[in-house]
Design an enzyme around this catalytic site. Structure first.
Site, PDB file in Angstrom:
ATOM      1  N   TYR A 186      -2.070 -31.585  54.049  1.00 18.15           N
ATOM      2  CA  TYR A 186      -3.025 -31.727  52.949  1.00 18.15           C
ATOM      3  C   TYR A 186      -3.980 -32.903  53.149  1.00 18.15           C
ATOM      4  O   TYR A 186      -4.977 -33.018  52.438  1.00 18.15           O
ATOM      5  CB  TYR A 186      -2.292 -31.904  51.612  1.00 18.15           C
ATOM      6  CG  TYR A 186      -1.894 -30.612  50.925  1.00 18.15           C
ATOM      7  CD1 TYR A 186      -1.078 -29.686  51.558  1.00 18.15           C
ATOM      8  CD2 TYR A 186      -2.321 -30.327  49.637  1.00 18.15           C
ATOM      9  CE1 TYR A 186      -0.694 -28.520  50.922  1.00 18.15           C
ATOM     10  CE2 TYR A 186      -1.941 -29.158  48.988  1.00 18.15           C
ATOM     11  CZ  TYR A 186      -1.124 -28.262  49.638  1.00 18.15           C
ATOM     12  OH  TYR A 186      -0.748 -27.109  48.999  1.00 18.15           O
ATOM     13  N   LYS A 190       9.863 -29.553  60.657  1.00 19.71           N
ATOM     14  CA  LYS A 190       9.821 -28.690  61.846  1.00 19.71           C
ATOM     15  C   LYS A 190       9.742 -29.592  63.071  1.00 19.71           C
ATOM     16  O   LYS A 190       8.851 -29.464  63.915  1.00 19.71           O
ATOM     17  CB  LYS A 190       8.610 -27.739  61.779  1.00 19.71           C
ATOM     18  CG  LYS A 190       8.811 -26.526  60.909  1.00 19.71           C
ATOM     19  CD  LYS A 190       9.904 -25.567  61.382  1.00 19.71           C
ATOM     20  CE  LYS A 190       9.470 -24.704  62.534  1.00 19.71           C
ATOM     21  NZ  LYS A 190      10.547 -23.732  62.922  1.00 19.71           N
ATOM     22  N   ASP A 228      12.382 -23.615  58.147  1.00 22.25           N
ATOM     23  CA  ASP A 228      12.684 -22.180  58.025  1.00 22.25           C
ATOM     24  C   ASP A 228      14.147 -21.981  57.614  1.00 22.25           C
ATOM     25  O   ASP A 228      14.465 -21.162  56.747  1.00 22.25           O
ATOM     26  CB  ASP A 228      12.334 -21.419  59.323  1.00 22.25           C
ATOM     27  CG  ASP A 228      12.809 -22.116  60.592  1.00 22.25           C
ATOM     28  OD1 ASP A 228      13.342 -23.252  60.515  1.00 22.25           O
ATOM     29  OD2 ASP A 228      12.656 -21.527  61.683  1.00 22.25           O
ATOM     30  N   ASP A 266       5.112 -27.929  49.088  1.00 26.25           N
ATOM     31  CA  ASP A 266       4.397 -26.992  48.221  1.00 26.25           C
ATOM     32  C   ASP A 266       5.088 -25.626  48.270  1.00 26.25           C
ATOM     33  O   ASP A 266       5.396 -25.027  47.243  1.00 26.25           O
ATOM     34  CB  ASP A 266       2.939 -26.875  48.683  1.00 26.25           C
ATOM     35  CG  ASP A 266       2.144 -25.925  47.799  1.00 26.25           C
ATOM     36  OD1 ASP A 266       2.307 -25.995  46.569  1.00 26.25           O
ATOM     37  OD2 ASP A 266       1.371 -25.109  48.339  1.00 26.25           O
ATOM     38  N   ASP A 321       7.949 -23.731  45.313  1.00 29.73           N
ATOM     39  CA  ASP A 321       7.780 -22.424  44.655  1.00 29.73           C
ATOM     40  C   ASP A 321       8.971 -21.522  44.953  1.00 29.73           C
ATOM     41  O   ASP A 321       9.430 -20.774  44.085  1.00 29.73           O
ATOM     42  CB  ASP A 321       6.490 -21.737  45.114  1.00 29.73           C
ATOM     43  CG  ASP A 321       5.291 -22.122  44.244  1.00 29.73           C
ATOM     44  OD1 ASP A 321       5.283 -23.253  43.712  1.00 29.73           O
ATOM     45  OD2 ASP A 321       4.363 -21.300  44.096  1.00 29.73           O
TER      46      ASP A 321
HETATM   47  C1  IPM Z   1       0.933 -27.536  43.397  1.00 28.08           C
HETATM   48  C2  IPM Z   1      -0.245 -26.615  43.448  1.00 28.08           C
HETATM   49  C3  IPM Z   1      -1.402 -27.297  44.143  1.00 28.08           C
HETATM   50  C4  IPM Z   1      -0.984 -27.682  45.537  1.00 28.08           C
HETATM   51  C5  IPM Z   1      -2.671 -26.425  44.179  1.00 28.08           C
HETATM   52  C6  IPM Z   1      -3.093 -25.998  42.804  1.00 28.08           C
HETATM   53  C7  IPM Z   1      -3.768 -27.104  44.925  1.00 28.08           C
HETATM   54  O1  IPM Z   1       0.087 -25.423  44.068  1.00 28.08           O
HETATM   55  O2  IPM Z   1       0.856 -28.591  42.744  1.00 28.08           O
HETATM   56  O3  IPM Z   1       1.963 -27.210  43.985  1.00 28.08           O
HETATM   57  O4  IPM Z   1      -1.100 -26.887  46.468  1.00 28.08           O
HETATM   58  O5  IPM Z   1      -0.530 -28.802  45.709  1.00 28.08           O
HETATM   59 MN    MN Z   2       2.125 -25.289  44.698  1.00 29.55          MN
END
Ligand code: IPM
Ligand code: MN
Length: 357
Positions: free
Chosen positions: A138, A192, A224, A248, A252
């Site tokens: 990032y 990784k 992974d 990130d 999720d």
């Molecule tokens: C998060 C979100 C952000 C990220 C997006 C909205 C840019 O997905 O906070 O996880 O990728 O960091």
């Molecule tokens: Mn995210």
């Protein structure tokens, strides 16, 4: 009465209704705990960009950096508000995470009652994923090098950046009671390093920090393999630390294992400024339809209370969310949507707060 200066970003899409729900709970617990919150509204995000040409003004960034103790932020971004390079214009991560030097993105993944189980044999899930928040892949945000035919994004791992986020992960582990499966306080390094030199550096520095915390167990996993383990044996995790993009994606994944990312809060916490938000996006398609699930946003407010030093009210909010879900008053659909909407869920949570906090 303790008074806290807090900035509020209501955000785009479902953001305003979620933030309203979280503020209802925050005010209610504040009344019970004798806390006052002096709120300063900050207009930032995609709608702000469309109106002013900036997703966040330098003055507002400075306010959040030095003028308040913390910021409560709703999700931001609208899919059709784009920069000329094709990326979204209304997102604030690139501005706030770097601008506030909020280097640790602390993402608890906690199974809640009353949610249809996603995994058949998970056992209890209660871990904290710590995502490095200011470097990694990032670091190239908005800076990719290229032309029409080719673009390169570069990842960055620094010694100082890795030291501080790893130390934060170990401190978090020290304050917890270990992984649900075995009660062992443990930090897992996810990388990784079998492929990437920058990740090998991350792992090497993690090892140095681990030596500073001999009371905390360590584990190393390639990313992974970690994705698989977070599905097959999530109860064995306590704290995990990793590079930005990996964090990130895996946060999720973690959110999915407890019923969806709408249930997941986060704290972006540096040594000075901090802001608190749910980990999901602004879901404009369901905005204003009383379908948005405010649990992640309410739990983000609880994390903010912790950060402000109010552990008891924070725990009371978490317990009230748990009680409302267990009682079926805050019903979450299998798609993560809320039956009754954010207002009704906030009211149900408030009902379960103790008389004094
Ligand atoms: C998060 C979100 C952000 C990220 C997006 C909205 C840019 O997905 O906070 O996880 O990728 O960091
Ligand atoms: Mn995210």
């Amino acid at each position: 009465m303790p008074r806290h200066e807090v900035a509020v970003i209501r955000g785009d899409g479902i953001g305003p209704e979620l933030v309203e729900a979280a503020l209802t709970v925050l005010t209610a617990v504040g009344d019970r705990a004798g806390l006052e919150f002096a709120l300063t509204e900050v207009d930032a995000g995609a709608a702000a960009y469309r109106r002013t040409g900036a997703a966040c003004s330098p003055q507002d960034l400075e306010l959040m950096r030095t003028g308040v103790e913390a910021t409560l932020k709703g999700p931001v971004g609208l899919p059709d508000v784009r920069l000329p390079d094709g990326t979204e214009a209304g997102l604030l991560g690139g501005i706030l995470r770097g601008g506030l030097d909020a280097y640790a993105n602390v993402r608890p993944v906690l199974a809640l009652p009353g949610i249809e189980p996603v995994l058949a044999r998970a056992g209890h899930i209660d871990y904290v994923l710590v995502r490095e928040n200011t470097e990694g892949l990032y670091a190239s945000r908005g800076k990719g090098v290229g032309n029409r035919w080719a673009v390169a994004d570069t990842t960055m791992t620094t010694r100082e950046g890795t030291l501080r986020v790893c130390r934060r992960a170990f401190e978090i582990a020290r304050a917890r009671t270990g992984a649900p499966a075995d009660g062992v306080q443990r930090v897992t390094c996810v990388d990784k390093s079998n492929v990437l030199r920058s990740h090998a550096l991350f792992r090497e520095i993690f090892g140095e920090v681990a030596a500073e915390f001999p009371d905390i167990a360590t584990e190393y996993l390639y990313a992974d393999a970690a994705a698989q383990a977070l599905v097959l044996r999530p109860g064995e995790f306590d704290v995990l630390v990793m590079e930005n993009l990996l964090g990130d994606v895996l946060s999720d994944l973690g959110g999915a294992t407890i019923g969806g990312i709408s249930l997941c809060p986060s704290g972006n916490i540096g040594d000075g400024a901090a802001y608190f938000e749910p980990i999901h996006g602004s879901a404009p398609s369901i905005a204003g339809r009383d379908l948005a699930n405010p649990v992640g946003q309410i739990l983000a407010a609880a994390m903010m209370l912790d950060h402000l030093g109010h552990q008891r009210p924070a725990a009371d909010v978490r317990a009230a969310v748990t009680a409302a879900l267990a009682a079926g008053q805050a019903r979450i659909g299998s798609d993560g949507s809320a039956r009754g909407g954010p207002g009704a869920i906030a009211a149900a949570v408030v009902e379960h707060l103790p008389d004094s906090s």
